[in-house]
Design an enzyme around this catalytic site. Structure first.
Site, PDB file in Angstrom:
ATOM      1  N   ASP A 109      -8.573  -8.776   3.868  1.00  0.00           N
ATOM      2  CA  ASP A 109      -8.306  -7.717   4.848  1.00  0.00           C
ATOM      3  C   ASP A 109      -9.376  -7.651   5.933  1.00  0.00           C
ATOM      4  O   ASP A 109     -10.268  -6.808   5.839  1.00  0.00           O
ATOM      5  CB  ASP A 109      -8.217  -6.360   4.112  1.00  0.00           C
ATOM      6  CG  ASP A 109      -7.598  -5.285   4.979  1.00  0.00           C
ATOM      7  OD1 ASP A 109      -6.993  -5.637   5.993  1.00  0.00           O
ATOM      8  OD2 ASP A 109      -7.720  -4.104   4.618  1.00  0.00           O
TER       9      ASP A 109
ATOM     10  N   GLU B  47     -12.664  -2.121  11.787  1.00  0.00           N
ATOM     11  CA  GLU B  47     -12.650  -1.330  10.546  1.00  0.00           C
ATOM     12  C   GLU B  47     -13.779  -1.721   9.602  1.00  0.00           C
ATOM     13  O   GLU B  47     -14.382  -0.866   8.956  1.00  0.00           O
ATOM     14  CB  GLU B  47     -11.288  -1.526   9.863  1.00  0.00           C
ATOM     15  CG  GLU B  47     -11.189  -0.891   8.496  1.00  0.00           C
ATOM     16  CD  GLU B  47      -9.830  -1.115   7.835  1.00  0.00           C
ATOM     17  OE1 GLU B  47      -8.938  -1.721   8.470  1.00  0.00           O
ATOM     18  OE2 GLU B  47      -9.662  -0.671   6.683  1.00  0.00           O
TER      19      GLU B  47
ATOM     20  N   GLU C 139       0.821  -1.217   0.000  1.00  0.00           N
ATOM     21  CA  GLU C 139       0.000   0.000   0.000  1.00  0.00           C
ATOM     22  C   GLU C 139       0.854   1.267   0.000  1.00  0.00           C
ATOM     23  O   GLU C 139       0.624   2.195   0.774  1.00  0.00           O
ATOM     24  CB  GLU C 139      -0.957  -0.008   1.196  1.00  0.00           C
ATOM     25  CG  GLU C 139      -1.903  -1.198   1.182  1.00  0.00           C
ATOM     26  CD  GLU C 139      -2.991  -1.157   2.252  1.00  0.00           C
ATOM     27  OE1 GLU C 139      -2.718  -0.628   3.339  1.00  0.00           O
ATOM     28  OE2 GLU C 139      -4.088  -1.663   1.988  1.00  0.00           O
TER      29      GLU C 139
HETATM   30  C1  GCV Z   1      -2.490   0.404   8.472  1.00  0.00           C
HETATM   31  C2  GCV Z   1      -6.032  -2.042   5.485  1.00  0.00           C
HETATM   32  C3  GCV Z   1      -6.444  -0.783   6.190  1.00  0.00           C
HETATM   33  C4  GCV Z   1      -5.286   0.190   6.323  1.00  0.00           C
HETATM   34  C5  GCV Z   1      -4.142  -0.539   7.020  1.00  0.00           C
HETATM   35  C6  GCV Z   1      -3.776  -1.761   6.204  1.00  0.00           C
HETATM   36  C7  GCV Z   1      -2.683  -2.572   6.839  1.00  0.00           C
HETATM   37  O1  GCV Z   1      -5.788  -1.794   4.138  1.00  0.00           O
HETATM   38  O2  GCV Z   1      -7.510  -0.195   5.507  1.00  0.00           O
HETATM   39  O3  GCV Z   1      -5.712   1.290   7.065  1.00  0.00           O
HETATM   40  O4  GCV Z   1      -3.030   0.296   7.191  1.00  0.00           O
HETATM   41  O5  GCV Z   1      -4.898  -2.588   6.082  1.00  0.00           O
HETATM   42  O6  GCV Z   1      -3.011  -3.528   7.527  1.00  0.00           O
HETATM   43  O7  GCV Z   1      -1.511  -2.264   6.659  1.00  0.00           O
END
Ligand code: GCV
Length: 715
Positions: free
Chosen positions: A379, A407, A305
């Protein structure tokens, strides 16, 4: 004489009066220590606390907690000293056990295990908490208090407990400006600005709560990390927190940003094989350990990411992890290297990418590296099949990453007890061994002796008075800690313990609360992502439905990528005719899930793209079943609200109201999820609503127009 029903009401009122009289705000968590019914009896059995040696800060923490807990539960503070009298609680370490007390098998309890035993020592009736190390004594003290708090009798106590994993860690996604990524509980509890000078009382209570569960590590900052955290002023702040947490057996760790030396302009590259880079990290590790001698190590999110990583220099994840591991090894530090990687440039199914990257690296990691794998391959969805890496990297220590913060499950607004989610994954059989090999067994790794083992949970803790954003979200922290101690544990038992300690020991209340908790996660699955659907949450912030979203920069961030619904059908084909992600599982699993007839219904659309008129086992078509699941989710949410209403006389007013408000919201949002999803899928399938199904309240366009530019937890 009173009539039966009336007598029952009167006795209920008498028993419950104290609980209702006190307004509670939730700050005490499960360490509430409210008066026991059998208080006077316990008082006799716990008149004093005895420890023979000089109390270390850890032993002192145990004594203080026992005094606090016993005062709360019996109304009297026990004396403390060195003598062993009748009714003493004796804290004892191997080598200094009370004369005449036999502690069979103490050595096998290791450094953190403990035993609790009611015994007669020199003619005195006592309760012994025995362990090999101070931290075991502290865990034992909490174990004893939990036993009492959940109605167990002291006189018969005979328990031994050993953690099955070595590293039981929280991951805070806390930023240096005190915002929290995916945090729904206020600001970060780390008041970075005022540290290291100001050490807030909440840090001690944080340590107590974690120690009560056996959590022994905490990563203080977000995996989306900043270079500054590794500079001297921040290391001083971290050291202050380490000092507060140390007596409670909690080590601090930091998320390290791969490009730190480059960004601080102290090297010319961040290539892991460049000698100047390795030297920089060695010096940095030395600097940290000079200030924090028991620093735990680094957690790293690399090449994921948009985060930098070794692949920026055509090096592998193992090259990167091992370079850091070499810097930490002289200090006995470890690296937790995350397997959560996927790249937009890769056209392949996102669910396959972590396995494809990491499986070939099996056996290539240094001994002080653990690969940290999320529970599922996408995720933290309301439901995912277990991650195919579990059991597939026998030469590498793997640790679990669960997300405690919700989340994708309604933030802290919806009730969703995650115990069943954790348990489902941990009990899943990877079938990587002929006699079965569950995810819990993979983590426990008993075949490899001293290899590190662990579990991480993305924390749901913040500055909110309830710690976790809502009263019921505390249960997710609790259950996480209990599963980290024993991955083969039972989510219902943990819910029951939690409810008794947090809300009430009244059996009627406990039964209702536990039942609500146990149903709550499935309700969320049903009204958000039934039948194996996933990642349908709205863009970025992930609050509310967004199954229509198809315009994001990366295909694999779009909900349409995950459900693949069209006129003919719905679902992601991950069989051999599709992405073949199934091939990443052991044959015993892959074969079962290759056929929609033998795929569990809960995972059906995760693995299969099926026509809308596919005949489900219920006899309904897939379309009718899908709508029925959405409806069931809404009904369950309404049921949670109705059950809570019944608990009104059994719960203190403030917490009752605070939970009620959230459940009202959950009902409203469950309907929104159902209506928006049904409206959208109907627009794609072109099918009429099944007979009797309620028409969505608003139009699809109206649902699409709902926006949340300032949603919590999104930065
Ligand atoms: C910390 C998901 C979440 C992100 C998070 C990522 C990760 O994509 O939306 O906020 O980033 O996981 O676990 O690194």
């Amino acid at each position: 004489m009173l009539g039966g029903a009336l007598a029952a009401v009167v006795s209920l009122v008498v028993v419950l009066a104290p609980a209702q009289a006190v307004e509670e705000d939730g700050y005490d968590l499960w360490l509430r220590y409210r008066p026991l019914q059998q208080a006077s009896q316990v008082q006799q059995q716990a008149r004093s606390i005895s420890y023979a040696g000089k109390a270390s800060p850890t032993i002192q923490a145990a004594i203080d907690e026992l005094r606090r807990g016993l005062q709360g539960m019996t109304g009297k503070v026990p004396a403390s000293g060195t003598s062993v009298a009748d009714g003493a609680i004796v804290l004892a370490k191997a080598g200094a056990l009370p004369q005449g007390f036999k502690a069979d098998g103490l050595a096998a309890l290791g450094p953190e295990g403990y035993l609790l035993k009611s015994a007669t020592v020199n003619g005195k009736r006592v309760t012994v908490i025995a362990a090999n190390e101070d931290i075991g004594v502290l865990y034992g003290a909490f174990g004893l208090l939990r036993a009492l708090n959940t109605g167990k009798a002291l006189a018969a106590i005979d328990e031994r407990s050993v953690p099955k994993l070595q590293l039981r860690v929280l991951n805070h996604w806390d930023n240096l400006d005190r915002t929290v990524e995916r945090g729904y509980s206020g600001q970060s509890i780390w008041n970075w600005w005022e540290l290291p000078d100001i050490r807030e009382r909440q840090y001690v209570d944080y340590a107590r709560a974690n120690a009560s569960l056996g959590i022994n590590g905490t990563v203080l900052n977000n995996v989306n990390s900043k270079a500054e955290i590794l500079t001297a002023p921040w290391i001083a702040k971290v050291a202050a927190l380490a000092d507060v947490l140390r007596p409670y057996g909690i080590k601090v760790y930091l998320s390290a940003r791969w490009s730190t030396p480059l960004e601080l302009k102290e090297t010319k590259t961040a290539d892991p094989l460049a000698p100047e880079v390795a030297a920089w990290w060695r010096a940095k590790a030395d600097e940290i350990y000079r200030t924090i001698p028991d620093f735990g190590g680094f957690l790293v999110k690399a090449n994921s990411e948009g985060q930098p990583g070794p692949q920026d220099y055509q090096r592998t994840h193992a090259d990167g992890a091992n370079m850091l591991a070499a810097a930490l090894a002289p200090h006995k530090g470890i690296v937790m290297w995350r397997a959560f990687v996927y790249a937009a440039e890769k056209p392949d199914d996102r669910a396959k990418q972590a396995y494809d990257e990491f499986k070939p690296l099996d056996g290539k990691f240094a001994p002080n590296v653990l690969v940290q794998v999320k529970n599922g391959a996408i995720d933290f969805q309301p439901r995912e099949p277990f991650h195919p890496l579990f059991g597939a990297m026998p030469q590498t220590p793997l640790m679990m990453e669960f997300q405690i913060t919700k989340e994708y499950l309604g933030f802290a607004m919806h009730m969703a007890y995650l115990g069943p989610l954790f348990e489902e994954v941990l009990k899943a059989d990877t079938k990587q061994r002929p006699n079965g090999f569950t995810v819990a067994q993979v983590l426990e790794d008993t075949d490899h002796g001293q290899r590190p083992t662990g579990m991480a949970g993305v924390a749901n803790i913040g500055s909110s008075r309830t710690w976790s954003g809502s009263h019921f979200d505390q249960a997710n922290w609790y259950a996480y800690g209990r599963f980290a101690w024993d991955p083969q544990g039972d989510s219902r038992a943990f819910a029951q313990e939690w409810a008794m300690q947090t809300f009430s020991r009244e059996p009627q209340a406990v039964t209702q609360i536990v039942d609500m908790m146990m149903r709550s996660r499935e309700a969320v699955v049903d009204y958000m992502t039934p039948l194996g659907l996933h990642h349908l949450m709205d863009t970025g912030h992930h609050h509310g439905p967004g199954p229509w979203v198809d315009n994001l920069g990366r295909p694999d961030w779009n909900p349409t990528y995950y459900h693949k619904a069209d006129k003919k059908g719905i679902g992601f084909d991950r069989t051999a005719t599709g992405s073949n992600a199934l091939a990443q599982y052991a044959p015993g699993v892959a074969q079962r899930w290759a056929d929609p007839r033998t795929t569990p219904e809960e995972l059906l659309l995760w693995f299969h793209h099926l026509p809308w008129d596919y005949a489900m086992p219920s006899g309904r078509t897939l379309w009718t079943e899908l709508v029925a699941r959405y409806d069931r989710g809404v009904t369950e949410a309404e049921g949670l609200r109705a059950r809570w209403e019944k608990l009104k006389p059994l719960v203190d007013g403030r917490r009752y109201d605070e939970v009620a408000q959230r459940l009202d919201t959950q009902v409203r949002e469950a309907r929104w999820w159902r209506d928006a999803s049904v409206a959208y899928f109907q627009s794609v399938s072109g099918l009429p609503l099944p007979p009797g199904a309620r028409k969505p309240e608003r139009t699809l366009e109206q649902y699409k127009a709902i926006k949340f530019p300032y949603a919590a937890g999104h930065h």
